[in-house]
Design an enzyme around this catalytic site. Structure first.
Site, short mmCIF file in Angstrom:
data_model
loop_
_atom_site.label_atom_id
_atom_site.label_comp_id
_atom_site.label_asym_id
_atom_site.label_seq_id
_atom_site.Cartn_x
_atom_site.Cartn_y
_atom_site.Cartn_z
CG ASP A 86 -0.30 -0.24 2.53
OD1 ASP A 86 0.74 -0.93 2.56
OD2 ASP A 86 -0.80 0.26 3.55
CD GLU A 153 3.22 -1.26 7.40
OE1 GLU A 153 3.60 -1.21 8.58
OE2 GLU A 153 3.21 -0.25 6.67
CD GLU A 154 2.52 3.09 5.51
OE1 GLU A 154 2.51 3.46 6.70
OE2 GLU A 154 3.56 3.00 4.83
NE ARG A 197 19.03 -4.06 17.76
CZ ARG A 197 18.77 -4.04 19.06
NH1 ARG A 197 17.54 -4.25 19.49
NH2 ARG A 197 19.70 -3.79 19.93
CG HIS A 397 5.55 7.51 6.66
ND1 HIS A 397 4.60 7.24 7.61
CD2 HIS A 397 5.79 6.32 6.05
CE1 HIS A 397 4.28 5.95 7.59
NE2 HIS A 397 5.02 5.38 6.65
ZN ZN Z 1 5.07 3.37 6.32
ZN ZN Z 2 6.34 0.78 5.31
#
Ligand code: ZN
Ligand code: ZN
Length: 442
Positions: A86, A153-154, A197, A397
């Site tokens: 997305d 996902e956002e 990590r 972003h």
């Molecule tokens: Zn994002």
């Molecule tokens: Zn992302």
């Protein structure tokens, strides 16, 4: 497990010319779609998968516009490789020739500019490029790969939506349960580098909409009102003391008031104020404590301000902590260090961004590892670091977020292929030197 020389030789031999993927990247970048509305993006991915191989078992429309392509290539482990697809409601300002000018109606009914400002366009193209490489290289590995393309996902809702739609329920979408779940994200590191990590790698993020109720009236008669603007202002200031006065200095946490909305004109005292709050934490203990502190402070300020009604708290999104399984992360670290050399950082600092990736693994109690790959042009990045100005490099972003296409794309493809071969690669057939010597003696 494959060795470093075999990683390189397999990738050199089977990775396709990425020129068409660079074009695909530009297309995706200019044509992003907002969370939960990734219809054309999903259709494009399906058609590319079909072009790559007819052997994929492709299942679409999982939890919205999610899909999987399963490649069964003999006995062995099953791994899942995930890409999110997305874009964001941001107006692009990069000035790139392939910059997005797209507008789209969001689920709230408002038309918004759309930009792949988080680099999910790299995730899509990298996973497709890795799929083509792994199909071509199938004689070198054995097992099963699930290529998973996740929507939304956002919003922090896509992974949960796929799981809740029966992603792993036998029968419905036929997704085999993976032994290990792997995913990656483009990040403001120098292009060509990778980093991860063991243990906690990304923060939890909890967002709330808080409504404070006052009692409105004429601006000339504040004594006849309960002014929610004044109460909300106290809340905003008081919330600053959570991280500075309650959380230990060596614990990482952020409390941000991202929006404060009340009233619409000068001479009217509003009857409510809305705060939108975002909280980032890296441990379960402090997540709980900070959430409790926010509620305590808001309630107490409303009490102090004599609000006629208790404030309301509405959770708007929630991302879990992303905690890399130690064993999986160490295995990935070994392979990436072998393949990328000192371009891989095996002990990167914790990232205060958040992901819902972990849900795809935690829902079935399987281990996972998430890593980052760089997108900033190396010379520019190094110059900014030299000048102590790396904080002004545009991050995910930002409307200026503009990862360079190469070597970013190649790195994204290679990282996925190396990770897959780490779990599925066939043992190299090494010559047995002792036997050879015996032969010579005979
Ligand atoms: Zn994002
Ligand atoms: Zn992302």
């Amino acid at each position: 497990m494959a060795t470093s020389s075999s990683f390189s030789s397999i990738i050199d031999k089977y990775r396709p010319d990425l020129g068409p993927y660079e074009e695909l990247y530009k297309h995706c970048h200019a044509n992003g779609e907002l969370s939960t509305q990734e219809k054309e993006t999903a259709a494009l991915i399906t058609s590319r998968l079909q072009q790559i191989s007819s052997d994929f078992d492709i299942r679409t429309d999982i939890g919205g516009h999610g899909q999987i392509a399963v490649l069964d290539n003999g006995p062995g482990q099953t791994i899942l490789l995930r890409a999110d697809i997305d874009a964001l409601p941001i107006k692009e300002k990069t000035g790139l020739p392939y910059a997005s000018t797209k507008m789209m109606r969001d689920t709230d009914g408002i038309k918004k500019p759309v930009m792949h400002a988080c680099g999910h366009d790299f995730h899509i193209t990298s996973l497709l490029g890795a799929a083509e490489t792994l199909v071509a290289a199938r004689s070198t590995w054995s097992g099963r790969i699930v290529f998973l393309f996740q929507p939304a996902e956002e919003r922090g809702s896509g992974a949960r939506a796929m799981v809740d739609d029966g992603l792993y329920d036998g029968g419905k979408h036929a997704c085999p349960i993976p032994d290990v779940v792997l995913g990656q994200h483009v990040f403001p590191l120098p292009a060509g580098t990778t980093a991860t990590r063991p243990g906690p790698i990304m923060s939890a993020a909890d967002s709330f909409k808080i409504t404070i109720y006052g009692s409105g009236g004429h601006g000339s008669m504040p004594h006849r009102t309960i002014d929610p603007v004044v109460i909300a202002s106290h809340v905003v200031v008081r919330l600053q003391t959570i991280v500075s006065r309650e959380v230990p200095p060596d614990e990482i946490a952020v409390v941000t008031v991202g929006a404060l909305q009340a009233g619409s004109t000068e001479n009217v005292i509003s009857d409510e104020a809305v705060l939108k709050i975002n909280i980032r934490t890296v441990s379960a203990v402090w997540r709980d404590r900070i959430l409790a502190s926010v509620k305590r402070i808001v309630k107490a300020e409303c009490l102090a301000g004599n609000c006629p009604k208790e404030p309301t708290f509405e959770a708007t999104s929630s991302f879990p902590l992303t905690i890399n399984d130690r064993k999986v992360a160490e295995t990935i670290n070994r392979s990436f260090t072998q393949y990328f050399g000192d371009r891989h950082d095996p002990e990167m600092a914790n990232v205060l961004g958040s992901e819902d990736f972990g849900i795809l693994a935690s829902a079935i109690d399987r281990p996972y590892c998430f890593w980052f790959f760089g997108g900033h042009e190396k010379s520019k990045h190094d110059e900014m670091v030299r000048r102590g100005e790396e904080d002004s490099l545009p991050v995910n972003h930002s409307p200026y977020f503009a990862p360079v296409i190469q070597p970013t794309l190649t790195t994204g493809v290679d990282a996925l292929v190396v990770a897959a071969l780490t779990y599925l690669g066939k043992e190299e057939e090494e010559e047995d030197w002792e036997d050879w010597e015996d032969c010579q003696v005979d």
